[in-house]
Design an enzyme around this catalytic site. Structure first.
Site, PDB file in Angstrom:
ATOM      1  N   HIS A 254      -6.942  -6.298  -0.349  1.00 57.55           N
ATOM      2  CA  HIS A 254      -5.676  -5.225   0.014  1.00 57.55           C
ATOM      3  C   HIS A 254      -4.879  -6.056   1.037  1.00 57.55           C
ATOM      4  O   HIS A 254      -3.477  -5.764   0.770  1.00 57.55           O
ATOM      5  CB  HIS A 254      -6.407  -3.753   0.557  1.00 57.55           C
ATOM      6  CG  HIS A 254      -5.304  -2.782   0.408  1.00 57.55           C
ATOM      7  ND1 HIS A 254      -4.652  -2.688  -0.866  1.00 57.55           N
ATOM      8  CD2 HIS A 254      -4.796  -1.866   1.465  1.00 57.55           C
ATOM      9  CE1 HIS A 254      -3.896  -1.580  -0.576  1.00 57.55           C
ATOM     10  NE2 HIS A 254      -3.968  -1.162   0.638  1.00 57.55           N
TER      11      HIS A 254
ATOM     12  N   SER B 148       0.708  -1.275   0.169  1.00 59.63           N
ATOM     13  CA  SER B 148       0.096  -0.040   0.142  1.00 59.63           C
ATOM     14  C   SER B 148       0.815   1.193   0.074  1.00 59.63           C
ATOM     15  O   SER B 148       1.596   1.357  -0.725  1.00 59.63           O
ATOM     16  CB  SER B 148      -0.883  -0.046   1.351  1.00 59.63           C
ATOM     17  OG  SER B 148      -2.023   0.919   0.989  1.00 59.63           O
TER      18      SER B 148
ATOM     19  N   ASP C 192      -8.816  -6.572  -4.455  1.00 51.11           N
ATOM     20  CA  ASP C 192      -8.173  -5.474  -3.852  1.00 51.11           C
ATOM     21  C   ASP C 192      -8.781  -4.116  -4.176  1.00 51.11           C
ATOM     22  O   ASP C 192      -9.401  -3.803  -5.002  1.00 51.11           O
ATOM     23  CB  ASP C 192      -6.605  -5.533  -4.660  1.00 51.11           C
ATOM     24  CG  ASP C 192      -5.722  -4.651  -3.631  1.00 51.11           C
ATOM     25  OD1 ASP C 192      -6.106  -4.350  -2.763  1.00 51.11           O
ATOM     26  OD2 ASP C 192      -4.343  -4.932  -3.993  1.00 51.11           O
TER      27      ASP C 192
END
Length: 348
Positions: free
Chosen positions: A322, A151, A295
């Site tokens: 995610h 991320s 995701d």
């Protein structure tokens, strides 16, 4: 007959001796992996506060080393910004058995590290410099240094590679696209419409009014977004370590850099407009890009990224979101471990 028995006895004895020797070597290897006796961080079991020089003075960041491996050392960059290393507690269940050394790390501003209030510190460039100082302090180099970023940590990993790839042995970009504008487009045009129309319309209305303190905003996201695209489990079943990291998030860093929105970067946030699509081709270090079928980030974009870097590999987690290290765990770790070992053996 006696000669045959004698020969069989010799063969059996050799096999037993060989098996015993293999077990002894494996035992010695794991003993070396777990040995803290010659390490400066033995006193706290691998924990070390590393001093970081910044334009605003010296601060300390929290790290914890697990294992010893002079050839494979993985530094874990958490997301957020402003989250914590706790998102990666599940690495304990996989890396030690493979003999891979890894380092938990809370970036400056995160819960276990110093948390200065100086907003001038929350820039990509300063975080890249911080990672470089951590690398030097932990004595990692191109012979052993793997950088894993997920991320926001994936943004930081890309930026670090673009400046310091000569220090890297391998790079992992997990669940992060190379353009935040492309991420916002995917969120609003693909993910948002998957919700009931009235729900998405209400979320967009709250965002347009910048009414982010409205409890309805978080309520809608929890019910219709987070448990489908952040971590694909009912909220009541989310891992304790993830909940702990969410509890420990530093909103001052998160909002300044990312903003309030879960469907893009809020206007005025420092990451607004970040885009490295054109620069990926200059990354020559072996690179693994991890995407997931559910995701918040576009898996097709991440597959494209793996083809843009010079030595790329794509790992797709079909059931993941995610945080695919949890909801598609076996695929995630099998592919990640294989990449690290393939790079170590010169196969990529």
């Amino acid at each position: 007959m006696r000669n045959l028995l004698f020969i069989l006895t010799l063969i059996l004895g050799s096999l037993v001796a060989c098996t015993s020797s293999i077990k002894d070597k494996q035992t010695d290897s794991f003993r070396a992996y777990l040995d803290f006796s010659d390490r400066a961080d033995q006193f706290e079991g691998g924990i070390r506060m590393i001093p970081i020089q910044t334009p605003s003075g010296e601060f300390n960041v929290w790290t914890k080393r697990v294992g010893n491996n002079p050839k494979m050392k993985v530094l874990l960059l958490h997301g957020g910004p402003g989250m914590t290393h706790e998102l990666y507690s599940c690495f304990d269940g996989f890396f030690p058995a493979e003999g891979i050394e890894y380092i938990y790390y809370d970036q400056l501003g995160s819960y276990y590290s110093d948390q200065p209030e100086d907003q001038s510190l929350w820039t990509i460039e300063r975080f890249v410099d911080e990672v470089e100082q951590v690398r030097i302090a932990l004595d990692m180099d191109a012979d052993n240094f793997y950088l894993f970023g997920q991320s926001w940590g994936g943004i930081l990993a890309m930026e670090y590679a673009l400046k310091h790839q000569d220090k890297l042995k391998g790079l992992v970009i997990s669940n992060m696209m190379a353009s935040l504008d492309a991420y916002e487009k995917y969120a609003k045009e693909v993910l948002g419409p998957q919700m009931p129309a009235e729900v998405f319309a209400e979320i967009m209305e709250i965002e347009e009014k910048e009414d982010f303190d409205n409890p309805r905003y978080e309520e809608l996201l929890l019910e219709h977004h987070y448990q489908y695209h952040v971590l694909r489990m009912p909220l009541a079943e989310w891992p304790e370590a993830v909940m702990r990291s969410l509890k420990h998030v530093n909103p001052n860093v998160y909002v300044f850099m990312q903003g309030h929105s879960e469907f893009g970067i809020t206007a005025g946030a420092s990451l607004k407009g970040w885009d490295r699509r054109e620069d990926l081709k200059s990354i020559s270090v072996p690179t693994l890009v991890i995407g997931a079928g559910h995701d918040t980030m576009d898996p097709a974009h991440m597959e494209w990224m793996a083809g843009e870097v010079q030595k790329g590999r794509y790992l797709f987690c079909p059931d993941g979101s995610h945080l695919s290290q949890y909801d598609d765990q076996q695929v995630f770790f099998k592919g990640l471990i294989k990449f690290i070992k393939d790079v170590d053996q010169g196969r990529i």
